[in-house]
Design an enzyme around this catalytic site. Structure first.
Site, PDB file in Angstrom:
ATOM      1  N   GLU A 142     -11.910   1.663  -0.176  1.00  0.00           N
ATOM      2  CA  GLU A 142     -10.645   1.167   0.380  1.00  0.00           C
ATOM      3  C   GLU A 142      -9.618   2.279   0.214  1.00  0.00           C
ATOM      4  OE1 GLU A 142      -9.170  -2.510  -1.441  1.00  0.00           O
ATOM      5  OE2 GLU A 142      -7.115  -1.845  -1.135  1.00  0.00           O
ATOM      6  N   GLU A 147       1.728   0.206   0.410  1.00  0.00           N
ATOM      7  CA  GLU A 147       1.641  -1.015  -0.385  1.00  0.00           C
ATOM      8  C   GLU A 147       2.635  -0.983  -1.533  1.00  0.00           C
ATOM      9  OE1 GLU A 147      -1.899  -1.890  -2.753  1.00  0.00           O
ATOM     10  OE2 GLU A 147      -1.706  -3.964  -2.115  1.00  0.00           O
TER      11      GLU A 147
END
Ligand SMILES: *[C@@H]1O[C@H](CO)[C@@H](O)[C@H](O)[C@H]1NC(C)=O
Ligand SMILES: *[C@@H]1O[C@H](CO)[C@@H](O)[C@H](O)[C@H]1NC(C)=O
Ligand SMILES: *[C@@H]1O[C@H](CO)[C@@H](O)[C@H](O)[C@H]1NC(C)=O
Ligand SMILES: *[C@@H]1O[C@H](CO)[C@@H](O)[C@H](O)[C@H]1NC(C)=O
Ligand SMILES: *[C@@H]1O[C@H](CO)[C@@H](O)[C@H](O)[C@H]1NC(C)=O
Ligand SMILES: *[C@@H]1O[C@H](CO)[C@@H](O)[C@H](O)[C@H]1NC(C)=O
Length: 395
Positions: A142, A147
Site C-alpha cells: 500500500e 492522509e
C-alpha cells in the site's frame, strides 16, 4: 516447459526494460477529470466500514450521484463529498453517507501518479485518503499519498508492506535526502514499513511533510496544490507543490510526457530501493480515494483530542451535525498516471495476473461478509496511522 509464472515474469521484465535502458519518458496512460473521473472508478459500497470502523455508510454509484455526493461542479472540477445535509441527532446508529472509490485500472511499477486538487476534505472527525493498494493486502503493499485527520496541518506519506514480502524499511541514511520528517522514535531506527495487521505494528513507515500547506485548512486556503508519486526501480518518491509554487517542474498540469527522473528537487518522502524492493513489495496498485469519518485513526481518542479536544468531547459527538461536514469534500482538477510502459495498467503484462480491479473488489466484498464486529478489538489499539484493513487482514 515454461510455466505461466515464468512467462509472466519475462513479460514483466520487458515492461520495465525502457527505464533499464535509460529512457525515462513517462507517457500519459490514465487520465481522470470532470465527469470522466467517475467512469474510471468503482464505488465500493458498504453500509459498514469494516476496515476502519468509521461512522460512515459508503454509497453505491447511483445513490451517490442522486444524493449529490459525487458530481462535476460549475468549474468542471470533480467533487467527492460527505453528506452535509442529513441531521443524525437522536439516532444512535447514525452513520453519515460518504464514498469509497477504487480505480478500475491498476498502476504498475514504472509509473508516476499526479494528483491536482483545489480542496481536500477537512475538519474534526474527517479522515480523507488518497492511496494505492495491491489486490491482496498487505501482501501486495500500500502506498499512502495523502492522509491525515481532524485539524492536522501536515500531510503524511507512508508505505505498508506484508511481513512475508521481504524487508521494507526506509534507511536512516536517506532521512536527510527528503524534505519531510520520518516519524520514527530514534534517529538510528530504520523506518519500518512492514505491518503486522493483528498487532499495533500497522502504521507503516510514515514521513510527515514539512509544509502547513500540505494538508487540511492550509492546503485549502492556498487553493490546493499538486502531489506526485513516482514508483520505479529506484524506489518510491513523493512530492508536493503548493498552488503556484515556483518549484513545480515544467510540464506538470499538461498531458505531455514527463521525465520525473530528471527532477532535481528533493522529494518530500523518499523510500529507496536499497531499503524496500519496489518490484517485490508492491503488486499492481488500485488507486483509492475516499473520505472516512472517525474510525481507527480520526476517532482514536488521543489523536482526536490533539487537534479537536476543544471542539467536542469525542469524535462521534461530531457526526450527527451536518454543519460539521461543510468542508468535507475533494474538489479535483485531475488525477493522471504517466508510465514508461504504454501497456501498463490495462493489459496482462504485469507480474500479477489480476490486473483489473474486478477480482480485487470481488475478493474484498467476499471478505467483507466474513466478519462483523471486530471493532471492539481494535479500538483499544494505539494511535495509529492507517490501520487500514487491519480487520480484513485478520482473516
Ligand atoms: C471495500 O469496502 C469493504 C467494506 O468496507 C472493505 O471490507 C473492503 O476491503 C473494501 N475493498 C477494498 C479493495 O478496499
Ligand atoms: C442534487 O443537485 C441537484 C442540482 O443542483 C438538485 O436539483 C437536487 O435537489 C439535489 N439533490 C439532493 C438530494 O440534494
Ligand atoms: C521490521 O518489522 C518486522 C515485523 O515486525 C521485523 O520482522 C523486522 O525485523 C523489522 N525490520 C527491522 C530492520 O527492524
Ligand atoms: C461522546 O460524547 C458524547 C457527548 O458528550 C457522549 O454522549 C457520548 O457518550 C460520548 N461517546 C463516547 C464513545 O465516549
Ligand atoms: C454543504 O457543503 C457544500 C460544500 O461542499 C456547501 O456549498 C453547502 O452550503 C453546505 N451546506 C448544505 C446545507 O448543503
Ligand atoms: C487478460 O486476462 C483476462 C483475465 O484473466 C483474460 O480474460 C484476457 O483474455 C487476457 N487478455 C490477454 C490479451 O491475454
Amino acid at each position: 516447459m515454461l510455466s505461466q509464472t515464468t512467462i509472466v515474469s519475462v513479460l514483466a521484465g520487458l515492461a520495465v526494460a525502457p527505464s533499464v535502458l535509460g529512457a525515462s519518458q513517462y507517457n500519459l496512460v490514465q487520465d481522470y477529470s470532470g465527469a470522466d473521473f467517475f467512469q474510471g472508478f468503482k464505488y465500493n459500497e458498504s453500509v459498514i466500514d469494516y476496515n476502519n470502523y468509521g461512522n460512515v455508510h459508503f454509497l453505491g454509484q447511483s445513490q451517490a450521484l442522486s444524493s449529490n455526493l459525487t458530481y462535476v461542479n460549475s468549474n468542471g472540477r470533480t467533487v467527492i463529498k460527505v453528506d452535509n445535509t442529513t441531521n443524525g441527532q437522536g439516532d444512535i446508529t447514525f452513520g453519515r453517507n460518504s464514498v469509497y472509490l477504487m480505480s478500475e485500472k491498476t498502476m504498475t511499477m514504472g509509473s508516476l501518479l499526479v494528483f491536482d486538487a483545489n480542496h481536500m476534505p477537512f475538519g474534526c472527525s474527517v479522515w480523507p485518503a488518497l492511496f494505492t493498494q495491491g489486490q491482496k493486502w498487505p501482501e501486495q503493499g500500500e502506498i499512502d499519498i495523502i492522509e491525515n485527520v481532524n485539524q492536522a496541518t501536515k500531510n503524511q506519506y507512508s508505505l505498508h508492506s506484508g511481513a512475508n514480502s521481504g524487508s521494507c524499511v526506509q534507511p536512516p541514511s536517506i532521512f536527510s535526502s527528503q524534505t519531510g520528517l520520518s516519524q520514527v522514535s530514534t534517529p538510528n531506527t530504520p523506518n519500518n514499513c512492514t505491518v503486522l495487521p493483528t498487532t499495533d505494528q500497522n502504521t507503516g513507515c510514515v514521513v510527515q511533510d514539512s509544509s502547513d500547506g500540505s494538508f487540511g485548512a492550509g492546503f485549502n486556503s492556498n487553493g490546493g496544490g499538486v502531489y506526485a508519486t513516482l514508483w520505479n526501480d529506484d524506489g518510491i518518491k513523493m512530492w508536493f507543490w503548493e498552488r503556484g509554487s515556483a518549484e513545480m517542474p515544467s510540464g506538470i498540469g499538461g498531458k505531455g510526457a514527463l521525465d520525473p527522473e530528471s527532477w532535481s528537487m528533493e522529494p518530500a518522502a523518499y523510500f529507496p530501493a536499497s531499503g524496500c524492493d519496489p518490484s517485490k513489495i508492491f503488486g499492481p496498485q488500485i488507486i483509492t480515494l475516499y473520505i472516512d469519518i472517525c474510525g481507527a485513526f480520526a476517532g482514536n481518542d488521543q489523536v482526536f483530542q490533539s487537534t479537536c479536544g476543544s471542539i467536542a468531547p469525542n469524535c462521534s459527538a461530531m457526526v450527527p451535525d451536518p454543519r460539521n461536514y461543510d468542508n468535507a469534500y475533494w474538489e479535483i482538477n485531475y488525477l493522471r498516471v504517466f508510465s514508461t510502459s504504454s501497456s501498463s495498467s490495462s493489459s496482462n503484462s504485469s507480474t500479477h495476473s489480476n490486473s483489473n480491479t474486478q477480482s480485487g473488489s470481488n475478493s474484498a466484498s467476499a471478505s467483507g461478509t466474513l466478519f462483523s464486529s471486530r471493532a471492539g478489538n481494535m479500538l483499544g489499539l494505539v494511535s495509529g496511522l492507517a490501520m487500514f484493513f487491519g480487520v480484513a487482514a485478520l482473516l
